[in-house]
Design a protein around this motif. Structure first.
Motif, PDB file in Angstrom:
ATOM      1  N   ALA A 178       0.835  -1.216   0.000  1.00 27.00           N
ATOM      2  CA  ALA A 178       0.000   0.000   0.000  1.00 27.00           C
ATOM      3  C   ALA A 178       0.863   1.256   0.000  1.00 27.00           C
ATOM      4  CB  ALA A 178      -0.946  -0.013   1.202  1.00 27.00           C
ATOM      5  N   GLY A 179       2.037   1.163  -0.617  1.00 26.57           N
ATOM      6  CA  GLY A 179       2.886   2.347  -0.796  1.00 26.57           C
ATOM      7  C   GLY A 179       2.301   3.208  -1.912  1.00 26.57           C
ATOM      8  N   LEU A 204      -1.115   1.839  -3.635  1.00 23.87           N
ATOM      9  CA  LEU A 204      -2.302   2.636  -3.315  1.00 23.87           C
ATOM     10  C   LEU A 204      -2.893   3.257  -4.586  1.00 23.87           C
ATOM     11  CD1 LEU A 204      -3.606   5.586  -2.433  1.00 23.87           C
ATOM     12  CD2 LEU A 204      -4.185   3.519  -1.186  1.00 23.87           C
ATOM     13  N   GLY A 205      -2.001   3.752  -5.439  1.00 27.32           N
ATOM     14  CA  GLY A 205      -2.453   4.348  -6.702  1.00 27.32           C
ATOM     15  C   GLY A 205      -3.171   3.316  -7.569  1.00 27.32           C
ATOM     16  N   ILE A 206      -2.657   2.097  -7.591  1.00 23.39           N
ATOM     17  CA  ILE A 206      -3.284   1.027  -8.386  1.00 23.39           C
ATOM     18  C   ILE A 206      -4.666   0.700  -7.807  1.00 23.39           C
ATOM     19  CG2 ILE A 206      -3.100  -1.402  -9.066  1.00 23.39           C
ATOM     20  CD1 ILE A 206       0.041  -0.914  -9.051  1.00 23.39           C
ATOM     21  N   ALA A 207      -4.730   0.592  -6.470  1.00 19.72           N
ATOM     22  CA  ALA A 207      -6.023   0.321  -5.826  1.00 19.72           C
ATOM     23  C   ALA A 207      -7.012   1.446  -6.166  1.00 19.72           C
ATOM     24  CB  ALA A 207      -5.836   0.208  -4.309  1.00 19.72           C
ATOM     25  N   PHE A 208      -6.516   2.661  -6.184  1.00 14.58           N
ATOM     26  CA  PHE A 208      -7.359   3.838  -6.468  1.00 14.58           C
ATOM     27  C   PHE A 208      -7.965   3.757  -7.879  1.00 14.58           C
ATOM     28  CE2 PHE A 208      -7.873   8.113  -8.169  1.00 14.58           C
ATOM     29  CZ  PHE A 208      -8.564   8.782  -7.163  1.00 14.58           C
ATOM     30  N   VAL A 209      -7.125   3.543  -8.890  1.00  9.20           N
ATOM     31  CA  VAL A 209      -7.670   3.539 -10.261  1.00  9.20           C
ATOM     32  C   VAL A 209      -8.543   2.310 -10.509  1.00  9.20           C
ATOM     33  CG1 VAL A 209      -5.894   5.018 -11.279  1.00  9.20           C
ATOM     34  CG2 VAL A 209      -5.544   2.543 -11.304  1.00  9.20           C
ATOM     35  N   ALA A 210      -8.206   1.197  -9.852  1.00  9.09           N
ATOM     36  CA  ALA A 210      -9.032  -0.012 -10.021  1.00  9.09           C
ATOM     37  C   ALA A 210     -10.424   0.216  -9.428  1.00  9.09           C
ATOM     38  CB  ALA A 210      -8.355  -1.211  -9.355  1.00  9.09           C
ATOM     39  N   GLN A 254       1.353   2.090   6.995  1.00  8.43           N
ATOM     40  CA  GLN A 254       1.375   2.366   5.557  1.00  8.43           C
ATOM     41  C   GLN A 254      -0.044   2.314   4.987  1.00  8.43           C
ATOM     42  OE1 GLN A 254       4.303   3.207   3.760  1.00  8.43           O
ATOM     43  NE2 GLN A 254       2.663   3.829   2.382  1.00  8.43           N
ATOM     44  N   VAL A 255      -0.826   1.327   5.441  1.00 10.27           N
ATOM     45  CA  VAL A 255      -2.204   1.184   4.957  1.00 10.27           C
ATOM     46  C   VAL A 255      -3.002   2.422   5.340  1.00 10.27           C
ATOM     47  CG1 VAL A 255      -4.348  -0.128   5.217  1.00 10.27           C
ATOM     48  CG2 VAL A 255      -2.181  -1.332   5.030  1.00 10.27           C
ATOM     49  N   GLN A 256      -2.851   2.865   6.590  1.00  5.44           N
ATOM     50  CA  GLN A 256      -3.616   4.033   7.046  1.00  5.44           C
ATOM     51  C   GLN A 256      -3.227   5.276   6.260  1.00  5.44           C
ATOM     52  OE1 GLN A 256      -6.347   3.758   8.561  1.00  5.44           O
ATOM     53  NE2 GLN A 256      -5.842   1.593   8.783  1.00  5.44           N
ATOM     54  N   LYS A 257      -1.925   5.428   6.016  1.00  6.19           N
ATOM     55  CA  LYS A 257      -1.425   6.570   5.243  1.00  6.19           C
ATOM     56  C   LYS A 257      -2.009   6.533   3.815  1.00  6.19           C
ATOM     57  CE  LYS A 257       3.088   8.008   4.367  1.00  6.19           C
ATOM     58  NZ  LYS A 257       4.515   7.734   4.431  1.00  6.19           N
ATOM     59  N   GLY A 258      -2.008   5.334   3.246  1.00  6.92           N
ATOM     60  CA  GLY A 258      -2.527   5.152   1.885  1.00  6.92           C
ATOM     61  C   GLY A 258      -4.002   5.481   1.796  1.00  6.92           C
ATOM     62  N   LEU A 259      -4.780   4.987   2.774  1.00  7.93           N
ATOM     63  CA  LEU A 259      -6.221   5.234   2.733  1.00  7.93           C
ATOM     64  C   LEU A 259      -6.524   6.717   2.921  1.00  7.93           C
ATOM     65  CD1 LEU A 259      -7.596   2.151   4.700  1.00  7.93           C
ATOM     66  CD2 LEU A 259      -7.558   2.511   2.229  1.00  7.93           C
ATOM     67  N   ALA A 260      -5.719   7.381   3.766  1.00  4.88           N
ATOM     68  CA  ALA A 260      -5.917   8.822   3.968  1.00  4.88           C
ATOM     69  C   ALA A 260      -5.662   9.564   2.652  1.00  4.88           C
ATOM     70  CB  ALA A 260      -4.993   9.330   5.069  1.00  4.88           C
ATOM     71  N   LEU A 261      -4.639   9.133   1.910  1.00  6.89           N
ATOM     72  CA  LEU A 261      -4.351   9.767   0.616  1.00  6.89           C
ATOM     73  C   LEU A 261      -5.502   9.517  -0.359  1.00  6.89           C
ATOM     74  CD1 LEU A 261      -2.468  11.243  -1.389  1.00  6.89           C
ATOM     75  CD2 LEU A 261      -1.396   9.043  -1.887  1.00  6.89           C
ATOM     76  N   MET A 262      -6.026   8.291  -0.334  1.00 12.00           N
ATOM     77  CA  MET A 262      -7.139   7.965  -1.228  1.00 12.00           C
ATOM     78  C   MET A 262      -8.340   8.876  -0.922  1.00 12.00           C
ATOM     79  SD  MET A 262      -9.025   4.352  -1.941  1.00 12.00           S
ATOM     80  CE  MET A 262      -7.754   3.683  -2.922  1.00 12.00           C
ATOM     81  N   ASP A 263      -8.641   9.060   0.356  1.00 10.64           N
ATOM     82  CA  ASP A 263      -9.760   9.937   0.744  1.00 10.64           C
ATOM     83  C   ASP A 263      -9.530  11.348   0.210  1.00 10.64           C
ATOM     84  OD1 ASP A 263     -11.090   7.926   2.028  1.00 10.64           O
ATOM     85  OD2 ASP A 263     -10.260   8.369   4.012  1.00 10.64           O
ATOM     86  N   PHE A 275       2.899   3.869 -13.521  1.00 10.25           N
ATOM     87  CA  PHE A 275       3.818   4.990 -13.327  1.00 10.25           C
ATOM     88  C   PHE A 275       3.281   5.927 -12.247  1.00 10.25           C
ATOM     89  CE2 PHE A 275       4.844   2.976 -17.162  1.00 10.25           C
ATOM     90  CZ  PHE A 275       6.209   3.122 -17.310  1.00 10.25           C
ATOM     91  N   ASN A 276       4.189   6.596 -11.580  1.00 14.75           N
ATOM     92  CA  ASN A 276       3.872   7.408 -10.416  1.00 14.75           C
ATOM     93  C   ASN A 276       3.731   8.894 -10.801  1.00 14.75           C
ATOM     94  OD1 ASN A 276       3.640   8.138  -7.721  1.00 14.75           O
ATOM     95  ND2 ASN A 276       5.851   8.273  -7.420  1.00 14.75           N
ATOM     96  N   PRO A 277       2.698   9.596 -10.391  1.00 13.18           N
ATOM     97  CA  PRO A 277       1.538   9.159  -9.601  1.00 13.18           C
ATOM     98  C   PRO A 277       0.511   8.410 -10.465  1.00 13.18           C
ATOM     99  CG  PRO A 277       1.497  11.559  -9.923  1.00 13.18           C
ATOM    100  CD  PRO A 277       2.698  11.055 -10.650  1.00 13.18           C
ATOM    101  N   VAL A 278       0.141   7.217 -10.007  1.00 13.26           N
ATOM    102  CA  VAL A 278      -0.719   6.341 -10.812  1.00 13.26           C
ATOM    103  C   VAL A 278      -2.035   7.007 -11.219  1.00 13.26           C
ATOM    104  CG1 VAL A 278      -1.876   4.099 -10.876  1.00 13.26           C
ATOM    105  CG2 VAL A 278       0.328   4.304  -9.733  1.00 13.26           C
ATOM    106  N   PRO A 279      -2.701   7.783 -10.343  1.00 15.18           N
ATOM    107  CA  PRO A 279      -3.961   8.376 -10.785  1.00 15.18           C
ATOM    108  C   PRO A 279      -3.788   9.354 -11.950  1.00 15.18           C
ATOM    109  CG  PRO A 279      -3.785   8.454  -8.389  1.00 15.18           C
ATOM    110  CD  PRO A 279      -2.434   8.053  -8.908  1.00 15.18           C
ATOM    111  N   VAL A 280      -2.582   9.894 -12.116  1.00 19.12           N
ATOM    112  CA  VAL A 280      -2.358  10.938 -13.118  1.00 19.12           C
ATOM    113  C   VAL A 280      -1.704  10.385 -14.397  1.00 19.12           C
ATOM    114  CG1 VAL A 280      -1.141  13.121 -13.559  1.00 19.12           C
ATOM    115  CG2 VAL A 280      -2.043  12.650 -11.272  1.00 19.12           C
ATOM    116  N   MET A 281      -0.752   9.489 -14.241  1.00 24.23           N
ATOM    117  CA  MET A 281       0.034   9.048 -15.397  1.00 24.23           C
ATOM    118  C   MET A 281      -0.802   8.109 -16.275  1.00 24.23           C
ATOM    119  SD  MET A 281       2.657  10.798 -14.721  1.00 24.23           S
ATOM    120  CE  MET A 281       3.949  10.327 -15.841  1.00 24.23           C
TER     121      MET A 281
END
Ligand code: CAA
Length: 303
Positions: A17-18, A22-28, A45-54, A162-168
């Motif tokens: 969930a780095g 996290l980016g892959i989970a987001f776009v999926a 790491q999971v909590q940090k990732g979920l906070a970013l997703m929110d 590619f990073n950031p996954v939601p953008v690239m």
């Protein structure tokens, strides 16, 4: 023309969930609208990732790109789970842990042990041989070259986001020597469902993307080392002179200096070509544990 093969992914699992996982989970969850099981050995790491997703979902709502209902549904599609055994109902697993061959081999052996041979096993590696990873994806006691071993390995594929996954916009697809045509077609179709364009690279060290990018970044570091120009002038030259979104030193910080070094070491070891030899300055910065943006210090400083 034959109809494209559907990805058939009703349940995705993401391991790691780095920033990439996290980016892959987001776009999926948001774009492909697929339920996602997310696991990382670090609960922080999971909590940090979920906070970013929110945060990302809230921004998309605020900008009018999606409705609040879409954001809520996407968030609800992501379920945090405890480990690989909880991936049993997944049709595809995407591994996004750090660039370490041994770690990936251990993970793929475990996935092959726990999951049915029909589950696609994708790696988000950015440089390691997908063929080597596939050879480790066999149940205990099964030889990779046996019929059962080949059957197990043919569902492994490289799916390089590619990073950031939601953008690239790109996903690089890398077939291992063992990958079946159906695995490749399903992985391609899944990446497209996530809103990405797909290119295909042979399984050479670094694939197309990093075999071309890393010498460029490394050369910029060597020019800084030689004192040809300041960090700002190197970056600004490429940013404004060539319209790159970031200069090479900024980009190295963004990718992570430890990741850049790991990729360059894989390229150099895999080809023996001196153009891939990592610069001493990069090695020393990683020795100093200056990893770039992710831990606040690289070629630049970050809050
Ligand atoms: N996650 C999600 N979205 C992010 C993000 C992140 N980590 N960082 C930035 N964004 C989004 C911002 O929220 C913003 O979105 P909106 O348009 O909705 O506002 C958008 O990206 C643009 O961001 P900014 O306005 O803050 O800044 P910017 O215009 O400078 O763009 C950037 C930032 C997209 C990162 C841009 O600088 C860029 O494209 N840089 C190059 C990135 C790149 O080359 N990535 C590939 C690295 S190599 C790799 O990943 C593979 C490998 O194997 C090493």
């Amino acid at each position: 023309m034959a109809a494209p093969i559907a990805h058939g992914v009703k349940q995705l699992a993401v391991l790691g969930a780095g920033q990439m996982g996290l980016g892959i989970a987001f776009v999926a969850a948001l774009r492909a609208k697929v339920p996602v099981l997310l696991h990382d050995r670090s609960p922080e790491q999971v909590q940090k990732g979920l906070a970013l997703m929110d945060k990302l979902l809230a921004k998309d709502v605020a900008k009018g790109r999606i409705q609040q209902g879409d954001a809520t549904e996407a968030r609800d599609r992501v379920q945090v789970v405890n480990g690989v055994p909880a991936f049993r109902d997944a049709d595809m697993v995407i591994e996004a842990v750090s660039e370490n061959l041994q770690l990936k081999q251990t993970i793929f052996a475990d996935l092959a042990k726990e999951l049915s041979p029909s589950v696609i096993l994708a790696t988000n590696t950015s440089s390691i041989s997908v063929t080597k990873i596939a050879a480790s994806a066999v149940p205990p006691g099964v030889a990779p070259a046996s019929a059962e071993g080949q059957k197990s390995a043919e569902r492994v594929v490289g799916l390089h986001f590619f990073n950031p996954v939601p953008v690239m916009k790109l996903v690089e697809l890398i077939p291992a020597l063992q990958t079946s045509d159906s695995t490749l077609a399903r992985a391609r179709s899944f990446a497209i469902a996530c809103g990405k364009e797909v290119t295909v690279s042979k399984d050479v060290p670094g694939f197309v993307s990093n075999a071309l990018l890393m010498p460029f970044i490394n050369e910029a570091i060597m020019w800084l080392e030689k004192g040809v120009a300041t960090r700002e002038d190197i970056d600004t030259t490429l940013r404004l002179g060539m319209n790159h979104p970031m200069g090479p030193l900024q980009l190295a910080d963004f990718i992570g200096l430890d990741t850049c070094l790991a990729i360059q070491q894989t390229l150099y070891a895999g080809t023996g070509d001196s153009k891939y030899r990592p610069s001493v300055l990069l090695e020393r910065m990683v020795d100093a544990q200056w990893y770039g943006k992710k831990n606040g210090k690289g070629f630049y400083e970050y809050d």
